[in-house]
Design a protein around this motif. Structure first.
Motif, PDB file in Angstrom:
ATOM      1  N   HIS A   1      -6.658   6.107   4.423  1.00 18.41           N
ATOM      2  CA  HIS A   1      -6.000   5.322   3.375  1.00 18.41           C
ATOM      3  C   HIS A   1      -5.498   4.002   3.968  1.00 18.41           C
ATOM      4  O   HIS A   1      -4.859   4.005   5.013  1.00 18.41           O
ATOM      5  CB  HIS A   1      -4.827   6.120   2.811  1.00 18.41           C
ATOM      6  CG  HIS A   1      -4.340   5.609   1.501  1.00 18.41           C
ATOM      7  ND1 HIS A   1      -3.556   4.480   1.397  1.00 18.41           N
ATOM      8  CD2 HIS A   1      -4.541   6.050   0.233  1.00 18.41           C
ATOM      9  CE1 HIS A   1      -3.289   4.262   0.118  1.00 18.41           C
ATOM     10  NE2 HIS A   1      -3.874   5.199  -0.615  1.00 18.41           N
TER      11      HIS A   1
ATOM     12  N   ASP B   1       5.808  11.181   2.204  1.00 19.75           N
ATOM     13  CA  ASP B   1       6.870  10.422   1.528  1.00 19.75           C
ATOM     14  C   ASP B   1       6.318   9.491   0.450  1.00 19.75           C
ATOM     15  O   ASP B   1       6.919   9.330  -0.605  1.00 19.75           O
ATOM     16  CB  ASP B   1       7.677   9.600   2.543  1.00 19.75           C
ATOM     17  CG  ASP B   1       8.539  10.486   3.418  1.00 19.75           C
ATOM     18  OD1 ASP B   1       8.725  11.664   3.040  1.00 19.75           O
ATOM     19  OD2 ASP B   1       9.008  10.021   4.465  1.00 19.75           O
ATOM     20  N   SER B   2       5.195   8.853   0.740  1.00 23.80           N
ATOM     21  CA  SER B   2       4.646   7.914  -0.232  1.00 23.80           C
ATOM     22  C   SER B   2       3.750   8.607  -1.241  1.00 23.80           C
ATOM     23  O   SER B   2       3.245   7.981  -2.149  1.00 23.80           O
ATOM     24  CB  SER B   2       3.818   6.832   0.456  1.00 23.80           C
ATOM     25  OG  SER B   2       4.537   6.241   1.470  1.00 23.80           O
ATOM     26  N   VAL B   3       3.530   9.902  -1.042  1.00 17.99           N
ATOM     27  CA  VAL B   3       2.619  10.684  -1.876  1.00 17.99           C
ATOM     28  C   VAL B   3       1.224  10.043  -1.911  1.00 17.99           C
ATOM     29  O   VAL B   3       0.732   9.610  -2.945  1.00 17.99           O
ATOM     30  CB  VAL B   3       3.151  10.886  -3.315  1.00 17.99           C
ATOM     31  CG1 VAL B   3       2.343  11.988  -4.008  1.00 17.99           C
ATOM     32  CG2 VAL B   3       4.620  11.251  -3.310  1.00 17.99           C
ATOM     33  N   ILE B   4       0.630   9.943  -0.732  1.00 17.09           N
ATOM     34  CA  ILE B   4      -0.766   9.513  -0.664  1.00 17.09           C
ATOM     35  C   ILE B   4      -1.604  10.707  -1.096  1.00 17.09           C
ATOM     36  O   ILE B   4      -1.498  11.780  -0.511  1.00 17.09           O
ATOM     37  CB  ILE B   4      -1.129   9.065   0.773  1.00 17.09           C
ATOM     38  CG1 ILE B   4      -0.385   7.766   1.101  1.00 17.09           C
ATOM     39  CG2 ILE B   4      -2.642   8.893   0.924  1.00 17.09           C
ATOM     40  CD1 ILE B   4      -0.598   7.254   2.497  1.00 17.09           C
ATOM     41  N   PRO B   5      -2.392  10.559  -2.161  1.00 18.96           N
ATOM     42  CA  PRO B   5      -3.103  11.731  -2.681  1.00 18.96           C
ATOM     43  C   PRO B   5      -4.213  12.191  -1.743  1.00 18.96           C
ATOM     44  O   PRO B   5      -4.944  11.370  -1.191  1.00 18.96           O
ATOM     45  CB  PRO B   5      -3.695  11.227  -4.006  1.00 18.96           C
ATOM     46  CG  PRO B   5      -3.767   9.751  -3.859  1.00 18.96           C
ATOM     47  CD  PRO B   5      -2.679   9.340  -2.925  1.00 18.96           C
TER      48      PRO B   5
ATOM     49  N   MET C   1       6.894  10.795  -9.052  1.00 15.04           N
ATOM     50  CA  MET C   1       7.402  10.032  -7.907  1.00 15.04           C
ATOM     51  C   MET C   1       7.744   8.611  -8.335  1.00 15.04           C
ATOM     52  O   MET C   1       6.955   7.965  -9.011  1.00 15.04           O
ATOM     53  CB  MET C   1       6.305   9.993  -6.829  1.00 15.04           C
ATOM     54  CG  MET C   1       6.743   9.361  -5.541  1.00 15.04           C
ATOM     55  SD  MET C   1       7.776  10.498  -4.614  1.00 15.04           S
ATOM     56  CE  MET C   1       8.566   9.379  -3.469  1.00 15.04           C
TER      57      MET C   1
ATOM     58  N   TYR D   1       8.487   4.689  -7.502  1.00 16.41           N
ATOM     59  CA  TYR D   1       8.177   3.650  -6.515  1.00 16.41           C
ATOM     60  C   TYR D   1       8.840   2.355  -6.942  1.00 16.41           C
ATOM     61  O   TYR D   1       8.876   2.034  -8.131  1.00 16.41           O
ATOM     62  CB  TYR D   1       6.663   3.408  -6.444  1.00 16.41           C
ATOM     63  CG  TYR D   1       5.886   4.594  -5.959  1.00 16.41           C
ATOM     64  CD1 TYR D   1       5.596   4.769  -4.620  1.00 16.41           C
ATOM     65  CD2 TYR D   1       5.436   5.559  -6.865  1.00 16.41           C
ATOM     66  CE1 TYR D   1       4.882   5.868  -4.183  1.00 16.41           C
ATOM     67  CE2 TYR D   1       4.730   6.667  -6.436  1.00 16.41           C
ATOM     68  CZ  TYR D   1       4.457   6.819  -5.097  1.00 16.41           C
ATOM     69  OH  TYR D   1       3.746   7.910  -4.656  1.00 16.41           O
TER      70      TYR D   1
ATOM     71  N   ASN E   1       1.160   9.278  -7.913  1.00 13.88           N
ATOM     72  CA  ASN E   1       1.026   9.173  -6.466  1.00 13.88           C
ATOM     73  C   ASN E   1       0.883   7.707  -6.065  1.00 13.88           C
ATOM     74  O   ASN E   1       0.909   6.825  -6.930  1.00 13.88           O
ATOM     75  CB  ASN E   1      -0.172   9.990  -5.956  1.00 13.88           C
ATOM     76  CG  ASN E   1      -1.456   9.618  -6.663  1.00 13.88           C
ATOM     77  OD1 ASN E   1      -1.727   8.428  -6.889  1.00 13.88           O
ATOM     78  ND2 ASN E   1      -2.245  10.611  -7.034  1.00 13.88           N
ATOM     79  N   LEU E   2       0.751   7.488  -4.755  1.00 14.50           N
ATOM     80  CA  LEU E   2       0.704   6.112  -4.252  1.00 14.50           C
ATOM     81  C   LEU E   2      -0.452   5.319  -4.856  1.00 14.50           C
ATOM     82  O   LEU E   2      -0.304   4.146  -5.192  1.00 14.50           O
ATOM     83  CB  LEU E   2       0.606   6.110  -2.723  1.00 14.50           C
ATOM     84  CG  LEU E   2       0.567   4.721  -2.076  1.00 14.50           C
ATOM     85  CD1 LEU E   2       1.872   3.977  -2.270  1.00 14.50           C
ATOM     86  CD2 LEU E   2       0.251   4.813  -0.590  1.00 14.50           C
ATOM     87  N   ASP E   3      -1.602   5.972  -5.002  1.00 11.44           N
ATOM     88  CA  ASP E   3      -2.756   5.244  -5.531  1.00 11.44           C
ATOM     89  C   ASP E   3      -2.504   4.745  -6.952  1.00 11.44           C
ATOM     90  O   ASP E   3      -2.893   3.630  -7.303  1.00 11.44           O
ATOM     91  CB  ASP E   3      -4.003   6.124  -5.488  1.00 11.44           C
ATOM     92  CG  ASP E   3      -4.556   6.257  -4.075  1.00 11.44           C
ATOM     93  OD1 ASP E   3      -3.982   5.607  -3.174  1.00 11.44           O
ATOM     94  OD2 ASP E   3      -5.535   6.984  -3.878  1.00 11.44           O
TER      95      ASP E   3
ATOM     96  N   PRO F   1       8.160   3.952  -1.847  1.00  6.93           N
ATOM     97  CA  PRO F   1       8.694   5.116  -2.556  1.00  6.93           C
ATOM     98  C   PRO F   1      10.225   5.056  -2.607  1.00  6.93           C
ATOM     99  O   PRO F   1      10.852   4.629  -1.633  1.00  6.93           O
ATOM    100  CB  PRO F   1       8.217   6.306  -1.730  1.00  6.93           C
ATOM    101  CG  PRO F   1       7.615   5.762  -0.506  1.00  6.93           C
ATOM    102  CD  PRO F   1       7.454   4.298  -0.617  1.00  6.93           C
TER     103      PRO F   1
END
Lengths: 412, 115
Positions: free
Chosen positions: A120, A168-172, B1, B3, B85-87, B108
Motif C-alpha cells: 500500500h 490504526d489507519s485501517v488499510i484494507p 473509522m 479520518y 477504511n483508508l482506501d 485516522p
C-alpha cells in the motif's frame, strides 16, 4: 537423519507453509498483526513438537489449525470491549478438520491479495517490501535484514510500525482496484525478485522460495495484461532458473564461464525467450527486461562467443534507469571483456567505498586481478570476500579461488 | 473509522465575490453534497496571516503570530470523514478541491475507550 537434519527438515517444511497460513488468517481476521503473531506461534510449536511427534500428514492444515486456535485465544483475551463475537464464531466454525483442508487448497488468491495490500502506498517502500518478504512470504528475519543492509533490530522496528499503521489507519487487506494494482506493481515485482534471490543460492536446503517466486511472477503477469516489466521479470527468472543444474555440481559453485551449457534447461530458455519477445513488442522498456535481455544474450552463445559489446550497452541503459553500485559492478565485468580487466578495475575503484560489506565486490575484484595476473592482490581480495560470505557454497568456491592464487604465487 | 482530512494549500487567498472564489466554493459545495453521508464535520479557515500561535512554557503564556514553519502550504481547512477504511477515505480525499493544487493529509482519528 541426524538430530540437526531433522530440525532443519522441520524448519523447511514449516517455512514452506508459512505464507499460506498467514494469508488465510489475515483474510479471515482482516488483521495482519494477529495473523502473523498466531502463525509465528504455530510455527514455534511445530519446531518444538514435530521433531519428536513427526511431521503431520498435512503440515499446512496442522499449522493453520494451531494458528487459528492461537488467534481465537488472542481475540478472546483482548479486553478492548470491541464486539468480536461474530468473528469468533466464524473462526470456530472453520476449525473442523474438513474445513481446514479446504482452506489450504484455496489459498492462492488470499496470498496475492495480502501481497498487494502490504504494498500500500501509504507505507514507505521499504516497509512495503519488508512486510511482504517477512510477514507474508515468511523469509526469515536475518535474510530480510541482510537484503536491506540493515540490522535485524531496525527491521523488526520497521515491521512493527508498518503493522501498527495498517491497523490504526485501517488499510484494507483486500485486493485493490485495477488502477491501484498497476500503481503497486513495481514494489510487488521487487518483492518477487528478492524472493527468488533468496531461494537462488539455497540449493542445499529444501525451502521453495525460488519456485514460489516463479509461481507468483506468473500469476502477476497473467493478472495484469500487457505489463512489459512483469513479463520481463518472469523471463529473467526463467533464464536464471534454466542454469540451475549447471550452476552447482557436487556442491560446487560453477561460474557462468565454466558451466556446461548442455546442462542448461533449454526448454525453459525457450519459454523465457518467448516471454521476453512478448514483453519487448510492448515497447515499454525497464530494468527487468534489460536484465532478461542480457541473460538472453548469454543463452545464444558459448562463453567465448558472448557478445560482450551488446551486454555492455545493455548495462549502460540499465545504469541510466538505476545508477547503483551493484549494477556498475556488473557493468565492469562486461568492460573487462570488451576492453581489459585493468579498465574494469578502474570502475571498481570508484564504487569500492559504497560496497564495503558486499562480498561479491571483493570476489569480482579478485577475479579481475587474477585475470590481470596480479595474484598477490587477487589473493587478498578473495580472502576479504571469504570473510564476508555466509553461504557455504560460496565460501567453498572462494576457498578454491584462494588456492588457485596460492598455486600461481608458488615459485616453480 | 473516522479520518481527518487536513487540507493544506498554498494560500490561495481568493477574495470573496470574485469569479475564482465562486468557482472554489461551488467545487466544495459539490464535494459536500456527494460525500454528505461521510462528512461528520468540516470547516474552512481564514488565511494563515490571521493565525495566532499559543504556547505555555514554565507557566507563561507566549503568544506569537502565525505558525513558525516556513512551509509554502498551510492548513486551510479540514473535514472529519467517516469511512470504512483508508482506501475509502483516500478516495474521498482525492475529490476535495484542495487536493487539486495543494495536499490533503488523511489521518485516522484517535478512538478513546468509552466509559
Amino acid at each position: 537423519m541426524s538430530y540437526n537434519d531433522i530440525n532443519n527438515h522441520v524448519a523447511e517444511v514449516a517455512t514452506n507453509e508459512w505464507r499460506k497460513v498467514v494469508a488465510i488468517l489475515a483474510n479471515e481476521l482482516a488483521d495482519l498483526e494477529i495473523a502473523e503473531e498466531a502463525t509465528q506461534e504455530a510455527f514455534s510449536t511445530a519446531i518444538t513438537q514435530w521433531p519428536t511427534s513427526g511431521i503431520p500428514q498435512r503440515p499446512g492444515a496442522w499449522l493453520l489449525s494451531v494458528a487459528r486456535r492461537k488467534a481465537i485465544d488472542y481475540i478472546k483475551r483482548e479486553i478492548n470491549g470491541r464486539n468480536k463475537t461474530e468473528l469468533l464464531s466464524q473462526l470456530e466454525q472453520r476449525q473442523s478438520p474438513a474445513a481446514v483442508a479446504i482452506d489450504m487448497s484455496l489459498v492462492r488468491d488470499e496470498q496475492l491479495q495480502l501481497i498487494f495490500s502490504c504494498c500500500h502506498p501509504s507505507l514507505s517502500v521499504e516497509t512495503q517490501l519488508g512486510l511482504t518478504m517477512r510477514c507474508v512470504l515468511g523469509i526469515p528475519t536475518p535474510d530480510v535484514a541482510k537484503a536491506f543492509l540493515i540490522s535485524e533490530q531496525a527491521l523488526a522496528q520497521r515491521l512493527v510500525r508498518g503493522k501498527r499503521k495498517i491497523k490504526d489507519s485501517v488499510i484494507p487487506l483486500t485486493m485493490p482496484s485495477d488502477a491501484e494494482i498497476i500503481d503497486r506493481l513495481t514494489v510487488v515485482h521487487k518483492a518477487i525478485y528478492l524472493l527468488y534471490n533468496k531461494g537462488y543460492l539455497e540449493t542445499d536446503t529444501n525451502t521453495d522460495f525460488s519456485k514460489e517466486a516463479i509461481r507468483l511472477a506468473k500469476i502477476v503477469a497473467e493478472l495484469v495484461a500487457d505489463d512489459a516489466e512483469g513479463l520481463g521479470l518472469l523471463a529473467l527468472l526463467f533464464y536464471t532458473e534454466s542454469r540451475k543444474d549447471a550452476r552447482q555440481i557436487e556442491n560446487q559453485l560453477i561460474l557462468l564461464e565454466d558451466q556446461d551449457r548442455k546442462l542448461w534447461d533449454w526448454e525453459t530458455i525457450d519459454t523465457a525467450n518467448k516471454i521476453l519477445d512478448q514483453a519487448v513488442v510492448l515497447e515499454k522498456t525497464g530494468p527487468y527486461q534489460i536484465q532478461a535481455a542480457i541473460n538472453a544474450l548469454h543463452a545464444v552463445a558459448t562463453f567465448e562467443e558472448t557478445d560482450w559489446q551488446q551486454i555492455e550497452l545493455l548495462y549502460i541503459s540499465l545504469l541510466k534507469i538505476y545508477n547503483t553500485p551493484v549494477i556498475k559492478l556488473n557493468y565492469a565485468i562486461a568492460v573487462s571483456f570488451t576492453q581489459s580487466p585493468k579498465e574494469a578495475l578502474k570502475i571498481l575503484d570508484n564504487i569500492e567505498s559504497e560496497l564495503k560489506n558486499y562480498h561479491y565486490f571483493y570476489s569480482t575484484k579478485g577475479e579481475l586481478l587474477f585475470r590481470d595476473k596480479q595474484f598477490k592482490k587477487a589473493n587478498e581480495q578473495f580472502e576479504q570476500a571469504l570473510s564476508l560470505a555466509t553461504n557455504k557454497l560460496e565460501k567453498d568456491f572462494l576457498k578454491t579461488q584462494i588456492e588457485k592464487t596460492v598455486e600461481e604465487l608458488q615459485p616453480n | 473509522m473516522k479520518y481527518a482530512a487536513l487540507i493544506y494549500d498554498s494560500a490561495a487567498t481568493e477574495e470573496p465575490n470574485t469569479e475564482e472564489f465562486g468557482e472554489v466554493m461551488q467545487a466544495y459545495q459539490a464535494f459536500g453534497e456527494k460525500y454528505g453521508q461521510q462528512i461528520k464535520a468540516g470547516e474552512a479557515l481564514l488565511p494563515v496571516e490571521t493565525a495566532t500561535s499559543v504556547q505555555v512554557r514554565n507557566g507563561e503564556v507566549l503568544t506569537t503570530d502565525g505558525p513558525f514553519a516556513e512551509t509554502k502550504e498551510t492548513l486551510g481547512g479540514f473535514y472529519i470523514l467517516d469511512c470504512e477504511n483508508l482506501d475509502a477515505a483516500v478516495q474521498a480525499a482525492a475529490e476535495i478541491p484542495g487536493a487539486l493544487h495543494g495536499t490533503v493529509e488523511v489521518r485516522p482519528v484517535m478512538e478513546l475507550p468509552e466509559n
